[in-house]
Design a protein around this motif. Structure first.
Motif, mmCIF file in Angstrom:
data_model
loop_
_atom_site.group_PDB
_atom_site.id
_atom_site.type_symbol
_atom_site.label_atom_id
_atom_site.label_comp_id
_atom_site.label_asym_id
_atom_site.label_seq_id
_atom_site.Cartn_x
_atom_site.Cartn_y
_atom_site.Cartn_z
ATOM 1 N N GLU A 222 0.831 -1.207 0.000
ATOM 2 C CA GLU A 222 0.000 0.000 0.000
ATOM 3 C C GLU A 222 0.862 1.252 0.000
ATOM 4 O OE1 GLU A 222 -2.363 3.352 1.225
ATOM 5 O OE2 GLU A 222 -0.611 2.527 2.292
ATOM 6 N N HIS A 223 1.980 1.206 0.737
ATOM 7 C CA HIS A 223 2.827 2.389 0.889
ATOM 8 C C HIS A 223 3.656 2.674 -0.366
ATOM 9 C CE1 HIS A 223 5.030 5.418 3.199
ATOM 10 N NE2 HIS A 223 6.142 4.939 2.670
ATOM 11 N N TYR A 224 4.264 1.643 -0.939
ATOM 12 C CA TYR A 224 5.169 1.831 -2.076
ATOM 13 C C TYR A 224 4.521 1.549 -3.433
ATOM 14 C CZ TYR A 224 8.880 2.154 1.388
ATOM 15 O OH TYR A 224 9.672 2.548 2.442
ATOM 16 N N GLY A 225 3.332 0.966 -3.404
ATOM 17 C CA GLY A 225 2.651 0.663 -4.647
ATOM 18 C C GLY A 225 3.110 -0.651 -5.243
ATOM 19 N N GLU A 226 2.336 -1.149 -6.191
ATOM 20 C CA GLU A 226 2.656 -2.443 -6.796
ATOM 21 C C GLU A 226 3.943 -2.402 -7.612
ATOM 22 O OE1 GLU A 226 -0.325 -5.172 -8.165
ATOM 23 O OE2 GLU A 226 -1.903 -3.754 -7.659
ATOM 24 N N ASP A 227 4.392 -1.200 -7.975
ATOM 25 C CA ASP A 227 5.636 -1.087 -8.747
ATOM 26 C C ASP A 227 6.867 -0.875 -7.868
ATOM 27 O OD1 ASP A 227 4.263 -1.330 -11.158
ATOM 28 O OD2 ASP A 227 3.893 0.830 -11.286
ATOM 29 N N GLY A 228 6.661 -0.639 -6.572
ATOM 30 C CA GLY A 228 7.797 -0.296 -5.727
ATOM 31 C C GLY A 228 8.051 -1.195 -4.543
ATOM 32 N N TRP A 229 7.052 -1.991 -4.134
ATOM 33 C CA TRP A 229 7.207 -2.756 -2.904
ATOM 34 C C TRP A 229 8.294 -3.823 -3.025
ATOM 35 C CZ3 TRP A 229 6.725 -7.996 -2.306
ATOM 36 C CH2 TRP A 229 6.071 -8.709 -3.318
ATOM 37 N N ALA A 230 8.420 -4.438 -4.191
ATOM 38 C CA ALA A 230 9.418 -5.501 -4.350
ATOM 39 C C ALA A 230 10.830 -4.954 -4.195
ATOM 40 C CB ALA A 230 9.249 -6.179 -5.705
ATOM 41 N N ASP A 231 11.088 -3.766 -4.748
ATOM 42 C CA ASP A 231 12.408 -3.147 -4.592
ATOM 43 C C ASP A 231 12.693 -2.832 -3.132
ATOM 44 O OD1 ASP A 231 12.865 -3.258 -7.315
ATOM 45 O OD2 ASP A 231 12.145 -1.223 -7.686
ATOM 46 N N TYR A 232 11.648 -2.410 -2.409
ATOM 47 C CA TYR A 232 11.828 -2.109 -0.984
ATOM 48 C C TYR A 232 12.259 -3.364 -0.227
ATOM 49 C CZ TYR A 232 10.732 -0.938 3.856
ATOM 50 O OH TYR A 232 10.807 -0.742 5.216
ATOM 51 N N TRP A 233 11.613 -4.487 -0.510
ATOM 52 C CA TRP A 233 11.964 -5.718 0.194
ATOM 53 C C TRP A 233 13.355 -6.222 -0.195
ATOM 54 C CZ3 TRP A 233 10.145 -7.959 4.392
ATOM 55 C CH2 TRP A 233 8.878 -7.573 4.853
ATOM 56 N N ALA A 234 13.758 -5.963 -1.425
ATOM 57 C CA ALA A 234 15.133 -6.321 -1.813
ATOM 58 C C ALA A 234 16.142 -5.516 -1.001
ATOM 59 C CB ALA A 234 15.332 -6.083 -3.305
ATOM 60 N N GLU A 235 15.826 -4.252 -0.750
ATOM 61 C CA GLU A 235 16.704 -3.423 0.072
ATOM 62 C C GLU A 235 16.698 -3.890 1.524
ATOM 63 O OE1 GLU A 235 16.869 0.931 -0.670
ATOM 64 O OE2 GLU A 235 15.162 0.540 -1.989
ATOM 65 N N LEU A 236 15.528 -4.284 2.019
ATOM 66 C CA LEU A 236 15.459 -4.822 3.392
ATOM 67 C C LEU A 236 16.316 -6.083 3.513
ATOM 68 C CD1 LEU A 236 11.745 -4.591 4.637
ATOM 69 C CD2 LEU A 236 13.741 -3.450 5.597
ATOM 70 N N ARG A 237 16.193 -6.938 2.531
ATOM 71 C CA ARG A 237 17.016 -8.168 2.514
ATOM 72 C C ARG A 237 18.497 -7.827 2.582
ATOM 73 N NH1 ARG A 237 16.985 -10.106 -3.163
ATOM 74 N NH2 ARG A 237 18.498 -8.389 -3.214
ATOM 75 N N ASP A 238 18.899 -6.867 1.758
ATOM 76 C CA ASP A 238 20.310 -6.496 1.716
ATOM 77 C C ASP A 238 20.759 -5.795 2.993
ATOM 78 O OD1 ASP A 238 20.365 -7.560 -0.814
ATOM 79 O OD2 ASP A 238 20.233 -5.616 -1.842
ATOM 80 N N ASN A 239 19.793 -5.275 3.751
ATOM 81 C CA ASN A 239 20.135 -4.584 4.992
ATOM 82 C C ASN A 239 20.015 -5.506 6.207
ATOM 83 O OD1 ASN A 239 21.173 -2.027 5.806
ATOM 84 N ND2 ASN A 239 19.218 -1.533 6.806
ATOM 85 N N GLY A 240 19.916 -6.801 5.949
ATOM 86 C CA GLY A 240 20.003 -7.761 7.046
ATOM 87 C C GLY A 240 18.721 -8.057 7.781
ATOM 88 N N VAL A 241 17.549 -7.870 7.145
ATOM 89 C CA VAL A 241 16.306 -8.206 7.822
ATOM 90 C C VAL A 241 16.286 -9.697 8.144
ATOM 91 C CG1 VAL A 241 14.982 -8.676 5.715
ATOM 92 C CG2 VAL A 241 13.795 -7.921 7.778
ATOM 93 N N GLN A 242 15.811 -10.033 9.337
ATOM 94 C CA GLN A 242 15.677 -11.436 9.744
ATOM 95 C C GLN A 242 14.223 -11.865 9.570
ATOM 96 O OE1 GLN A 242 16.687 -12.251 13.817
ATOM 97 N NE2 GLN A 242 16.321 -14.441 13.642
ATOM 98 N N VAL A 243 14.006 -13.069 9.069
ATOM 99 C CA VAL A 243 12.663 -13.602 8.859
ATOM 100 C C VAL A 243 12.457 -14.800 9.768
ATOM 101 C CG1 VAL A 243 11.063 -14.614 7.195
ATOM 102 C CG2 VAL A 243 12.659 -12.818 6.456
ATOM 103 N N THR A 244 11.330 -14.802 10.477
ATOM 104 C CA THR A 244 10.965 -15.940 11.321
ATOM 105 C C THR A 244 9.684 -16.563 10.790
ATOM 106 O OG1 THR A 244 9.624 -14.622 12.848
ATOM 107 C CG2 THR A 244 11.990 -14.839 13.342
ATOM 108 N N GLY A 245 9.401 -17.767 11.238
ATOM 109 C CA GLY A 245 8.204 -18.446 10.767
ATOM 110 C C GLY A 245 6.922 -17.814 11.240
ATOM 111 N N GLY A 246 6.944 -17.186 12.415
ATOM 112 C CA GLY A 246 5.721 -16.614 12.962
ATOM 113 C C GLY A 246 5.988 -15.469 13.905
ATOM 114 N N TRP A 247 4.892 -14.869 14.367
ATOM 115 C CA TRP A 247 4.990 -13.705 15.258
ATOM 116 C C TRP A 247 5.611 -14.074 16.600
ATOM 117 C CZ3 TRP A 247 2.899 -12.907 20.073
ATOM 118 C CH2 TRP A 247 3.013 -11.606 20.578
ATOM 119 N N THR A 248 5.264 -15.212 17.144
ATOM 120 C CA THR A 248 5.757 -15.579 18.470
ATOM 121 C C THR A 248 7.278 -15.619 18.503
ATOM 122 O OG1 THR A 248 3.769 -16.858 19.011
ATOM 123 C CG2 THR A 248 5.763 -17.357 20.250
#
Length: 382
Positions: A222-248
């Motif tokens: 919603e924030h970056y639009g359908e043309d921009g959100w994927a690039d944002y997540w690529a930058e998050l990945r490159d900046n070391g975002v950690q992904v877990t299976g769930g909220w807990t």
């Protein structure tokens, strides 16, 4: 409760098999009369003198998700006054619940449902799961949260909003105030997370296996639009975002601001989570970044073909009534939809309802959810 949600809510860990879920909580408030019944079991509220054999008693089956929790005395009072015996059947998380309703629409598994949320509402409506009903209680606040995209259509009154939950970035204020962690200010929004200053500081749940994770992905779309959100997540990945299976896992193990005291001071959680992190000085140790919130709404509806449609409508009236609404914050750690219900005192300052959370039309989410999640996984997880 010791984290972002009470165990009595058990809503915010939306690990789910078929798509998405509701919320889960942490563990301390389990004693708060949480109700967690196996899907095939039923829980009949107590307190009524009529009993199942009384000819004036009507048995109404309420189908809901596994995280439904409530004040038993409030339900008992409703049963006593209405002559309704509530048979509460829990059926997995919100995604599983929706799938079950769709698959059983020709032979409904109950009379009324609670727990289909704004991410799945469009699918259930389009499959003809519900029959329209607008409760007289809806004018007290529920009308504000009609299904996005259906406000002015024939589907406007198919579902009734019961509660609201806002998924937002949460920040450990104390971590950023500690000189030992370097001279870096707490982030204020999405853009900060891709700044090198915040490298390796953020943890998010996987949107393929977590409802909060999915909601956060939708917030970025919603924030970056359908043309921009994927690039944002690529930058998050490159900046070391950690992904877990769930909220807990994200909140209770990796987030530094929770009881788990993990290493990362930025996490995807809820606008209400800071109310659970009040220190001895009476001040919250964490804060939610309200400009990053995505709104999730939980709905109730009368199932088409219900054996007890009149009783189902009365149950929806009850879910929107002041007695039930006044306890949803305590028991499910979500915001009531009624405007005349006062939030717990600690919420007023630590966890106010965000004024302008992001949303996407339910039909847009329904049409694109699977593709968006698959694209996210390719970008972030490879």
């Amino acid at each position: 409760m010791t984290g972002g949600r009470p165990a009595s809510a058990n809503r915010h860990e939306e690990d789910f098999v078929s798509g998405k879920v509701r919320r889960v909580a942490i563990a301390t408030a389990t004693s708060a009369l949480a109700v967690s019944v196996v899907a095939s079991c039923s829980l009949v509220g107590g307190g009524s003198d009529r009993g199942p054999d009384d000819p004036t008693t009507r048995r109404v089956v309420l189908v809901t998700h596994d995280s439904f929790a409530y004040d038993e005395s409030v339900v008992a009072e409703f049963e006593e006054s209405s002559g309704i015996e509530l048979d509460i059947r829990q059926s997995g998380d919100a995604g599983e619940l929706t799938n079950t309703l769709v698959l059983s629409r020709d032979n409904p598994i109950g009379d009324v449902v609670f727990g289909v949320d704004s991410t799945f509402a469009s699918r259930a409506i389009n499959e003809g799961v519900f029959e329209p009903y607008r409760s007289p209680e809806a004018a007290a606040g529920a009308d504000r949260y009609r299904v996005a995209g259906a406000e002015d259509s024939e589907n406007a009154d198919v579902l009734s909003a019961v509660d609201v939950g806002d998924v937002c970035l949460n920040v450990d204020v104390e971590w950023f105030a500690d000189p030992a962690n370097g001279p870096v200010e707490a982030p204020t929004g999405f853009d900060d997370l891709v700044d090198p200053r915040y490298r390796d500081l953020t943890v998010v749940p996987d949107p393929a296996t977590s409802s909060p994770g999915l909601a956060f992905q939708l917030a970025t779309i919603e924030h970056y639009g359908e043309d921009g959100w994927a690039d944002y997540w690529a930058e998050l990945r490159d900046n070391g975002v950690q992904v877990t299976g769930g909220w807990t896992e994200a909140y209770t193990q990796e987030f530094s601001g929770s009881s788990g005291a993990g290493p990362r001071p930025i996490v995807v959680s809820y606008a209400s989570s800071p109310a659970a992190e009040i220190g001895e000085d009476g001040e919250p140790r964490t804060t939610a970044l309200l400009d990053t919130c995505y709104r999730q709404v939980e709905y109730a509806g009368v199932l088409a073909g219900a054996a007890e449609p009149d009783g189902a409508r009365e149950v929806i009236d009850f879910l929107l009534s002041e007695p039930f609404q006044s306890q949803v914050a305590e028991y499910m750690y979500v915001y009531p939809v009624r405007e005349d219900v006062v939030l717990p005192e600690s919420w007023e300052s630590a966890a106010p309802l965000p004024a302008d959370s992001a949303t996407l039309p339910a039909d847009q989410v329904d049409a694109n959810r699977a593709d968006w999640v698959e694209e996210w996984r390719t970008i972030v997880l490879g």
